[in-house]
Design a protein around this motif. Structure first.
Motif, PDB file in Angstrom:
ATOM      1  N   MET A 166      11.722 -19.003 -37.524  1.00  0.00           N
ATOM      2  CA  MET A 166      10.756 -20.071 -37.809  1.00  0.00           C
ATOM      3  C   MET A 166      10.975 -20.583 -39.233  1.00  0.00           C
ATOM      4  N   ARG A 167      10.968 -21.899 -39.394  1.00  0.00           N
ATOM      5  CA  ARG A 167      11.099 -22.496 -40.730  1.00  0.00           C
ATOM      6  C   ARG A 167       9.720 -22.524 -41.378  1.00  0.00           C
ATOM      7  N   VAL A 168       9.619 -21.889 -42.536  1.00  0.00           N
ATOM      8  CA  VAL A 168       8.325 -21.740 -43.207  1.00  0.00           C
ATOM      9  C   VAL A 168       8.396 -22.330 -44.608  1.00  0.00           C
ATOM     10  N   LEU A 169       7.393 -23.135 -44.941  1.00  0.00           N
ATOM     11  CA  LEU A 169       7.243 -23.652 -46.297  1.00  0.00           C
ATOM     12  C   LEU A 169       6.225 -22.773 -47.007  1.00  0.00           C
ATOM     13  N   ALA A 170       6.630 -22.111 -48.071  1.00  0.00           N
ATOM     14  CA  ALA A 170       5.738 -21.219 -48.806  1.00  0.00           C
ATOM     15  C   ALA A 170       5.199 -21.939 -50.036  1.00  0.00           C
ATOM     16  N   ALA A 171       3.888 -22.157 -50.064  1.00  0.00           N
ATOM     17  CA  ALA A 171       3.251 -22.788 -51.220  1.00  0.00           C
ATOM     18  C   ALA A 171       3.099 -21.730 -52.301  1.00  0.00           C
ATOM     19  N   MET A 172       3.766 -21.938 -53.452  1.00  0.00           N
ATOM     20  CA  MET A 172       3.801 -20.932 -54.509  1.00  0.00           C
ATOM     21  C   MET A 172       3.123 -21.484 -55.758  1.00  0.00           C
ATOM     22  N   SER A 173       1.961 -20.932 -56.089  1.00  0.00           N
ATOM     23  CA  SER A 173       1.165 -21.433 -57.217  1.00  0.00           C
ATOM     24  C   SER A 173       1.686 -20.949 -58.563  1.00  0.00           C
ATOM     25  N   GLY A 174       2.483 -19.888 -58.542  1.00  0.00           N
ATOM     26  CA  GLY A 174       2.903 -19.253 -59.785  1.00  0.00           C
ATOM     27  C   GLY A 174       2.164 -17.960 -60.026  1.00  0.00           C
ATOM     28  N   GLY A 175       1.282 -17.592 -59.076  1.00  0.00           N
ATOM     29  CA  GLY A 175       0.536 -16.343 -59.174  1.00  0.00           C
ATOM     30  C   GLY A 175       1.137 -15.252 -58.308  1.00  0.00           C
TER      31      GLY A 175
ATOM     32  N   VAL B  13       3.149 -23.417 -42.795  1.00  0.00           N
ATOM     33  CA  VAL B  13       2.965 -23.284 -44.238  1.00  0.00           C
ATOM     34  C   VAL B  13       2.365 -21.912 -44.514  1.00  0.00           C
ATOM     35  N   ALA B  14       2.973 -21.168 -45.421  1.00  0.00           N
ATOM     36  CA  ALA B  14       2.465 -19.849 -45.806  1.00  0.00           C
ATOM     37  C   ALA B  14       1.832 -19.932 -47.182  1.00  0.00           C
ATOM     38  N   THR B  15       0.665 -19.315 -47.345  1.00  0.00           N
ATOM     39  CA  THR B  15      -0.017 -19.283 -48.639  1.00  0.00           C
ATOM     40  C   THR B  15      -0.471 -17.858 -48.944  1.00  0.00           C
ATOM     41  N   GLY B  16      -0.923 -17.658 -50.158  1.00  0.00           N
ATOM     42  CA  GLY B  16      -1.398 -16.343 -50.579  1.00  0.00           C
ATOM     43  C   GLY B  16      -2.887 -16.143 -50.371  1.00  0.00           C
ATOM     44  N   HIS B  17      -3.510 -16.924 -49.506  1.00  0.00           N
ATOM     45  CA  HIS B  17      -4.939 -16.763 -49.245  1.00  0.00           C
ATOM     46  C   HIS B  17      -5.215 -15.441 -48.526  1.00  0.00           C
TER      47      HIS B  17
ATOM     48  N   ASP C 234      -0.243 -13.560 -55.742  1.00  0.00           N
ATOM     49  CA  ASP C 234      -0.545 -13.592 -54.308  1.00  0.00           C
ATOM     50  C   ASP C 234       0.444 -14.456 -53.542  1.00  0.00           C
ATOM     51  N   SER C 235       0.660 -15.682 -54.002  1.00  0.00           N
ATOM     52  CA  SER C 235       1.556 -16.573 -53.275  1.00  0.00           C
ATOM     53  C   SER C 235       3.000 -16.091 -53.355  1.00  0.00           C
ATOM     54  N   ALA C 236       3.375 -15.403 -54.438  1.00  0.00           N
ATOM     55  CA  ALA C 236       4.738 -14.871 -54.553  1.00  0.00           C
ATOM     56  C   ALA C 236       4.978 -13.775 -53.518  1.00  0.00           C
ATOM     57  N   VAL C 237       4.028 -12.861 -53.374  1.00  0.00           N
ATOM     58  CA  VAL C 237       4.182 -11.786 -52.389  1.00  0.00           C
ATOM     59  C   VAL C 237       4.114 -12.348 -50.969  1.00  0.00           C
TER      60      VAL C 237
END
Length: 391
Positions: A1-10, A122-126, A12-15
């Motif tokens: 699956m093609r996933v876009l990871a939203a990375m805030s710089g924190g 879309v993957a996020t660190g929520h 949570d989103s990195a992991v």
């Protein structure tokens, strides 16, 4: 699956991005540039979306081994989130910009663009948990880490958005996420969590609004009055500087007769009146809301009558990280009208305190998020009792 990871710089989103890549997905990292002037959106651990954060996200993507890009959504963010925040306060409301950002930016503008580019999710660190029920619907549940649970600010997501969302951290306590980041060699492992409103860098909401609202914040302000007697206790420069439940900074100049603190109980933006009174005056036993958004099965009235949600496990949450309150939820309106045009009435079986129009009410059935709506009015217990209505 093609996933876009939203990375805030924190952290949570990195992991979250690292877990998505480790799960075998084809992951691309993006950082959202949301500020027209990045240097103005952060002070210490406050806020996000700065050049510093962008660089942290890029370094994390390099460690994970995924492509990385920066998307400039500053115009959309200003129009949908910042302007809405200013307009709401000018109207005497108390908005939640994080919830608005999730609705209009992260899971609308970003997800729409991702799907158009051929990404599947879309993957996020929520911190929230997604599951699929026997009917094939995606359900959103509270995170296992109650202290970090973010299902409240995600309550605006509908089924079409949840089907293309990944929350890899929902089943993990925050302490373990930091330990995992360190083990993966991510330099953000010990980075402080951002807090407060990202575009108010110093946390001074009233000062920021005073500067930005301009002629929408009249200098002559209005009266601060006693809610019970109507006596004028002082003057203010603008209702935007006050929120329901506020105790400090009222600038009344004299104590209440009983010596107890006064709180903001009501705000009338048209007349400019701010009503204050004792803490017990904040008690609310019901509220009205509009613009509902349902996460799975839409609650909509039928020709036979309104839709009713009630039971032992029906609760509502009225602010981020706030308590749950048992409730009875009634959805009414024209059955032929779109769902977001319906009205929501909430009877609180346990009194809540300090609830303001503009905030979101998020409805739960157990741990499952049913949906959300925007509060338009509250029913204060003290007002009803003075009018002779039963409590």
């Amino acid at each position: 699956m093609r996933v876009l990871a939203a990375m805030s710089g924190g952290v949570d989103s990195a992991v979250a991005a690292a877990r998505a890549a480790e799960a075998g997905h084809d992951v691309t990292g993006i950082h959202l540039a949301l500020s027209r002037n990045p240097a103005s959106y952060r002070s210490g651990a406050r806020g996000c979306c700065t050049i510093e954060d962008s660089n942290d996200a890029r370094r994390a993507a390099d460690v994970i081994g995924i492509p990385f890009y920066v998307w400039d959504l500053s115009e959309e963010f200003h129009a949908e989130v910042v302007e809405d925040f200013m307009d709401s306060y000018a109207a005497g409301l108390t908005p939640n910009p994080c919830l608005r950002c999730n609705e209009k930016i992260k899971f609308a503008a970003v997800l729409d663009r991702a799907l158009a580019l051929g990404f599947d999710a879309v993957a996020t660190g929520h911190y929230a948990v997604l599951t699929e029920n026997p009917a094939g619907l995606v359900e959103m549940h509270r995170s296992v880490d109650a202290g970090k649970d973010q299902s409240y600010v995600l309550g605006v997501l509908d089924q079409s958005q949840l089907r293309h969302s990944l929350f890899p951290l929902g089943d993990t306590p925050k302490s373990q996420v930091r330990a995992e980041a360190a083990a993966r060699g991510l330099l953000v492992a010990d980075k402080p969590d951002s807090h407060d409103i990202c575009f108010v860098a110093d946390g001074d909401n009233a000062g920021w609004l005073r500067e930005k609202l301009g002629d929408r914040a009249p200098n002559d302000g209005g009266a601060i009055v006693d809610d019970a007697t109507g006596e004028e206790l002082g003057r203010h420069e603008g209702t935007y500087a006050y929120t329901i439940g506020q105790r400090k900074g009222l600038r009344i100049g004299r104590p209440a007769p009983d010596g107890k603190p006064r709180y903001v109980l009501d705000i009338e933006p048209v007349s400019g009146t701010v009503r204050v009174g004792p803490r017990e005056g904040l008690a609310v036993d019901g509220l009205e809301a509009d613009r509902p958004r349902w996460c799975d099965v839409p609650l909509a009235p039928t020709p036979a009558g309104p839709a009713v949600l009630e039971g032992e496990d029906v609760t509502v949450q009225l602010r981020a990280h706030g308590a749950e309150h048992r409730a009875r939820v009634v959805v009414s309106g024209d059955p032929a009208a779109p769902t977001d045009e319906h009205r929501v009435d909430v009877e609180l079986l346990e009194h809540a305190s300090g609830i303001a129009p503009g905030q979101a009410v998020v409805v739960y059935a157990g741990s499952r998020v049913v949906g959300s709506a925007t509060i338009t009015a509250t029913r204060r217990v003290a007002t009803r009792e003075r009018a002779g209505a039963p409590a």
